[in-house]
Design a protein around this motif. Structure first.
Motif, PDB file in Angstrom:
ATOM      1  N   GLY A 112       0.821  -1.210   0.000  1.00 43.50           N
ATOM      2  CA  GLY A 112       0.000   0.000   0.000  1.00 43.50           C
ATOM      3  C   GLY A 112       0.852   1.256   0.000  1.00 43.50           C
ATOM      4  O   GLY A 112       2.015   1.241   0.407  1.00 43.50           O
ATOM      5  N   LYS A 113       0.246   2.332  -0.487  1.00 41.11           N
ATOM      6  CA  LYS A 113       0.901   3.640  -0.515  1.00 41.11           C
ATOM      7  C   LYS A 113      -0.025   4.652   0.147  1.00 41.11           C
ATOM      8  O   LYS A 113      -1.234   4.661  -0.093  1.00 41.11           O
ATOM      9  CB  LYS A 113       1.201   4.057  -1.954  1.00 41.11           C
ATOM     10  CG  LYS A 113       1.956   5.364  -2.095  1.00 41.11           C
ATOM     11  CD  LYS A 113       2.272   5.653  -3.569  1.00 41.11           C
ATOM     12  CE  LYS A 113       3.011   6.966  -3.729  1.00 41.11           C
ATOM     13  NZ  LYS A 113       3.319   7.260  -5.163  1.00 41.11           N
ATOM     14  N   LEU A 114       0.538   5.512   0.982  1.00 38.47           N
ATOM     15  CA  LEU A 114      -0.263   6.451   1.741  1.00 38.47           C
ATOM     16  C   LEU A 114      -0.786   7.578   0.855  1.00 38.47           C
ATOM     17  O   LEU A 114      -0.036   8.193   0.087  1.00 38.47           O
ATOM     18  CB  LEU A 114       0.568   7.062   2.870  1.00 38.47           C
ATOM     19  CG  LEU A 114      -0.182   7.983   3.837  1.00 38.47           C
ATOM     20  CD1 LEU A 114      -1.128   7.166   4.718  1.00 38.47           C
ATOM     21  CD2 LEU A 114       0.788   8.787   4.696  1.00 38.47           C
ATOM     22  N   ASN A 120      -4.831   7.779   4.512  1.00 41.85           N
ATOM     23  CA  ASN A 120      -5.215   6.370   4.426  1.00 41.85           C
ATOM     24  C   ASN A 120      -4.362   5.689   3.373  1.00 41.85           C
ATOM     25  O   ASN A 120      -3.968   6.312   2.380  1.00 41.85           O
ATOM     26  CB  ASN A 120      -6.694   6.230   4.060  1.00 41.85           C
ATOM     27  CG  ASN A 120      -7.601   6.721   5.173  1.00 41.85           C
ATOM     28  OD1 ASN A 120      -7.380   6.436   6.336  1.00 41.85           O
ATOM     29  ND2 ASN A 120      -8.632   7.469   4.794  1.00 41.85           N
ATOM     30  N   PHE A 121      -4.103   4.402   3.599  1.00 44.72           N
ATOM     31  CA  PHE A 121      -3.322   3.654   2.619  1.00 44.72           C
ATOM     32  C   PHE A 121      -4.218   3.129   1.512  1.00 44.72           C
ATOM     33  O   PHE A 121      -5.323   2.656   1.763  1.00 44.72           O
ATOM     34  CB  PHE A 121      -2.582   2.489   3.298  1.00 44.72           C
ATOM     35  CG  PHE A 121      -1.360   2.913   4.052  1.00 44.72           C
ATOM     36  CD1 PHE A 121      -0.153   3.098   3.392  1.00 44.72           C
ATOM     37  CD2 PHE A 121      -1.426   3.153   5.418  1.00 44.72           C
ATOM     38  CE1 PHE A 121       0.975   3.500   4.084  1.00 44.72           C
ATOM     39  CE2 PHE A 121      -0.304   3.556   6.119  1.00 44.72           C
ATOM     40  CZ  PHE A 121       0.907   3.739   5.452  1.00 44.72           C
ATOM     41  N   GLU A 122      -3.722   3.232   0.293  1.00 47.12           N
ATOM     42  CA  GLU A 122      -4.411   2.697  -0.875  1.00 47.12           C
ATOM     43  C   GLU A 122      -3.644   1.457  -1.325  1.00 47.12           C
ATOM     44  O   GLU A 122      -2.455   1.529  -1.643  1.00 47.12           O
ATOM     45  CB  GLU A 122      -4.467   3.761  -1.976  1.00 47.12           C
ATOM     46  CG  GLU A 122      -5.273   4.988  -1.547  1.00 47.12           C
ATOM     47  CD  GLU A 122      -5.209   6.130  -2.562  1.00 47.12           C
ATOM     48  OE1 GLU A 122      -4.385   6.042  -3.507  1.00 47.12           O
ATOM     49  OE2 GLU A 122      -5.965   7.105  -2.397  1.00 47.12           O
ATOM     50  N   TYR A 123      -4.341   0.323  -1.344  1.00 45.70           N
ATOM     51  CA  TYR A 123      -3.660  -0.956  -1.535  1.00 45.70           C
ATOM     52  C   TYR A 123      -3.605  -1.358  -3.004  1.00 45.70           C
ATOM     53  O   TYR A 123      -4.426  -0.949  -3.822  1.00 45.70           O
ATOM     54  CB  TYR A 123      -4.329  -2.026  -0.676  1.00 45.70           C
ATOM     55  CG  TYR A 123      -4.127  -1.746   0.795  1.00 45.70           C
ATOM     56  CD1 TYR A 123      -2.932  -2.064   1.423  1.00 45.70           C
ATOM     57  CD2 TYR A 123      -5.121  -1.111   1.547  1.00 45.70           C
ATOM     58  CE1 TYR A 123      -2.728  -1.775   2.764  1.00 45.70           C
ATOM     59  CE2 TYR A 123      -4.922  -0.814   2.890  1.00 45.70           C
ATOM     60  CZ  TYR A 123      -3.715  -1.148   3.487  1.00 45.70           C
ATOM     61  OH  TYR A 123      -3.515  -0.847   4.812  1.00 45.70           O
ATOM     62  N   ILE A 154       6.255   0.464   8.073  1.00 41.07           N
ATOM     63  CA  ILE A 154       5.930   1.655   7.298  1.00 41.07           C
ATOM     64  C   ILE A 154       7.227   2.423   7.034  1.00 41.07           C
ATOM     65  O   ILE A 154       7.916   2.808   7.989  1.00 41.07           O
ATOM     66  CB  ILE A 154       4.937   2.573   8.042  1.00 41.07           C
ATOM     67  CG1 ILE A 154       3.758   1.764   8.612  1.00 41.07           C
ATOM     68  CG2 ILE A 154       4.466   3.694   7.133  1.00 41.07           C
ATOM     69  CD1 ILE A 154       2.863   1.146   7.566  1.00 41.07           C
ATOM     70  N   ALA A 354       2.448   3.665  11.895  1.00 42.93           N
ATOM     71  CA  ALA A 354       1.161   3.623  11.195  1.00 42.93           C
ATOM     72  C   ALA A 354       0.114   4.483  11.879  1.00 42.93           C
ATOM     73  O   ALA A 354      -1.036   4.527  11.445  1.00 42.93           O
ATOM     74  CB  ALA A 354       0.674   2.179  11.103  1.00 42.93           C
ATOM     75  N   TYR A 377       5.195   3.998   2.213  1.00 43.21           N
ATOM     76  CA  TYR A 377       4.757   2.660   1.806  1.00 43.21           C
ATOM     77  C   TYR A 377       4.527   1.767   3.015  1.00 43.21           C
ATOM     78  O   TYR A 377       5.258   1.826   4.012  1.00 43.21           O
ATOM     79  CB  TYR A 377       5.808   2.006   0.913  1.00 43.21           C
ATOM     80  CG  TYR A 377       5.967   2.686  -0.430  1.00 43.21           C
ATOM     81  CD1 TYR A 377       5.058   2.471  -1.461  1.00 43.21           C
ATOM     82  CD2 TYR A 377       7.025   3.566  -0.653  1.00 43.21           C
ATOM     83  CE1 TYR A 377       5.196   3.094  -2.685  1.00 43.21           C
ATOM     84  CE2 TYR A 377       7.177   4.200  -1.883  1.00 43.21           C
ATOM     85  CZ  TYR A 377       6.254   3.966  -2.893  1.00 43.21           C
ATOM     86  OH  TYR A 377       6.394   4.593  -4.103  1.00 43.21           O
ATOM     87  N   GLU A 378       3.488   0.949   2.908  1.00 43.14           N
ATOM     88  CA  GLU A 378       3.237  -0.080   3.911  1.00 43.14           C
ATOM     89  C   GLU A 378       3.731  -1.409   3.358  1.00 43.14           C
ATOM     90  O   GLU A 378       3.298  -1.851   2.287  1.00 43.14           O
ATOM     91  CB  GLU A 378       1.748  -0.179   4.241  1.00 43.14           C
ATOM     92  CG  GLU A 378       1.442  -1.285   5.249  1.00 43.14           C
ATOM     93  CD  GLU A 378      -0.040  -1.455   5.536  1.00 43.14           C
ATOM     94  OE1 GLU A 378      -0.426  -2.501   6.094  1.00 43.14           O
ATOM     95  OE2 GLU A 378      -0.818  -0.533   5.202  1.00 43.14           O
TER      96      GLU A 378
END
Length: 407
Positions: A112-114, A120-123, A154, A354, A377-378
């Motif tokens: 995911g990227k913030l 919020n993270f977008e996966y 993160i 996070a 990045y997650e």
């Protein structure tokens, strides 16, 4: 296909070109961890004569058995369920014969990227790798909120090819400007000055001087480490302070005259701010003058940077908290990014948390690193590949796993 132990050359050749290769999966990192009591080996999945997956495996005794650790995960195509399953089954058999109970992995796979606006993270499609790992018998450990895991989940990554100070936050730009005005300069230092950095790190990390020296010695053999300090150049400090004082003095005279003609609140406030600035610049001139003709060296920040392929990682950094007014940590990161901009593609600012709430105990850390406009990045998190279920559950219940990993 079969598992075999790789030579140093075989592993090095495979890992350096691997798409998810990283310095944690390197010979240097293996030697560093050996100083901490780990043993290690390099293994590979071989098809005929081709190596199609590989990993550094660190291992230690725990109770009457062993556990393995693949830092930042196996170098394999996790999106290929067939190869992943084959490799997993073979590696379980391989280490079962060596009395291993489990192998821990924490792959450097960004799922995911913030979104910096919504926080919020977008996966992305890499999220499916979790399902692939679950199907192969890996146990997904709880996703940490702060820094409970062995490595950050993160990470903040700056694209050095797109580095532009104007994209930094206003606070960060102001801090850097202030630091430059105070005469800060970046010095590429030798190992003999590492104790200066350790003084800045006291209370933040559980490492000692021996660890930092070991790290430097190991990575320096292949020129994969740099050590930087931030120093106050009192000559620059004095010249800059005099320049700013003279400019502000002219502004102060102008505002003083303006108050005679138009004595409203905005002019009064501007005059008060100018008075404060003049006093600050006057104090700066006095401080710079005091130390200008002495042999005193004032270091205010430092960092150890690891270089691997097209990426640098600010592995450890610290600053003198008694001299926070210098904004040395902001200058340090800015100067390091500028130093490597031409020769590397990415700069890893290392972990953040996070938790983006303003009440988070790590809000200051997050705000600081995010001020440089990195991509956040997650990673996929930690997994345990259990080889002996009964022993693993026993170690879990008697607290051995918690004692080993929650240090």
């Amino acid at each position: 296909m079969y598992i075999k132990e790789l030579s140093l050359m075989e592993f090095s050749e495979y890992s350096k070109d691997n798409i998810i290769g990283n310095y944690y999966q390197s010979i240097n990192y293996a030697m560093l961890k050996a100083e901490e009591g780990y043993e290690y080996e390099f293994i590979g999945l071989v098809d005929n004569t081709d190596i199609i997956a590989a990993s550094l495996i660190l291992y230690k005794k725990i109770g009457n058995t062993f556990y393995g650790y693949s830092p930042r995960g196996f170098l394999i195509d996790y999106s290929n369920p067939i190869i992943l399953e084959k490799f997993t089954n073979l590696i379980k058999d391989y280490y079962k014969n060596k009395n291993f109970t489990f192998i821990k992995i924490n792959p450097e796979i960004a799922i995911g990227k913030l979104n910096k606006k919504t926080l919020n993270f977008e996966y992305n499609e890499n999220y499916n790798v979790i399902n692939n790992l679950n199907r192969c018998g890996y146990k997904k450990l709880k996703s940490n909120l702060y820094f409970e895991s062995l490595l950050p989940r993160i990470n903040a990554i700056v694209n050095l090819q797109e580095l532009n100070v104007t994209n930094f936050t206003k606070n960060t730009r102001n801090k850097i400007k202030k630091a430059i005005r105070k005469g800060l300069t970046l010095e590429k230092a030798g190992q003999d000055k590492i104790p200066i950095l350790t003084n800045f790190l006291k209370g933040n990390l559980s490492k000692d001087l021996y660890y930092y020296n070991d790290l430097y010695n190991v990575f320096n053999k292949s020129d994969d480490v740099d050590f930087f300090l931030v120093k106050v150049d009192y000559k620059k400090y004095l010249i800059n302070s005099q320049h700013y004082y003279n400019n502000e003095l002219n502004n102060n005279i102008y505002l003083n005259n303006k108050m005679v003609d138009k004595n409203n609140s905005s002019v009064i406030n501007a005059k008060m701010q100018s008075d404060k600035a003049l006093l600050a610049y006057k104090n700066d001139i006095a401080e710079a003058s005091k130390y200008l003709n002495t042999n005193i060296e004032t270091y205010v920040a430092g960092a150890i940077v690891i270089k691997y392929n097209n990426r640098i990682t600010i592995q450890f950094s610290g600053f003198d908290r008694e001299l926070k007014r210098y904004s040395a940590n902001y200058f340090l990161y800015f100067a390091i990014l500028a130093y490597y901009q031409q020769d590397f593609k990415y700069a890893d600012l290392n972990g953040i948390t996070a938790d983006f709430d303003k009440n988070s105990p790590y809000h200051g850390l997050n705000r600081f690193k995010m001020g440089f406009n990195p991509d956040i990045y997650e990673y996929i998190g930690e997994f345990d590949l259990v080889i002996n279920e009964n022993t693993y559950n026993h170690l879990l219940k008697n607290g051995s796993l918690a004692k080993e990993f929650n240090k």
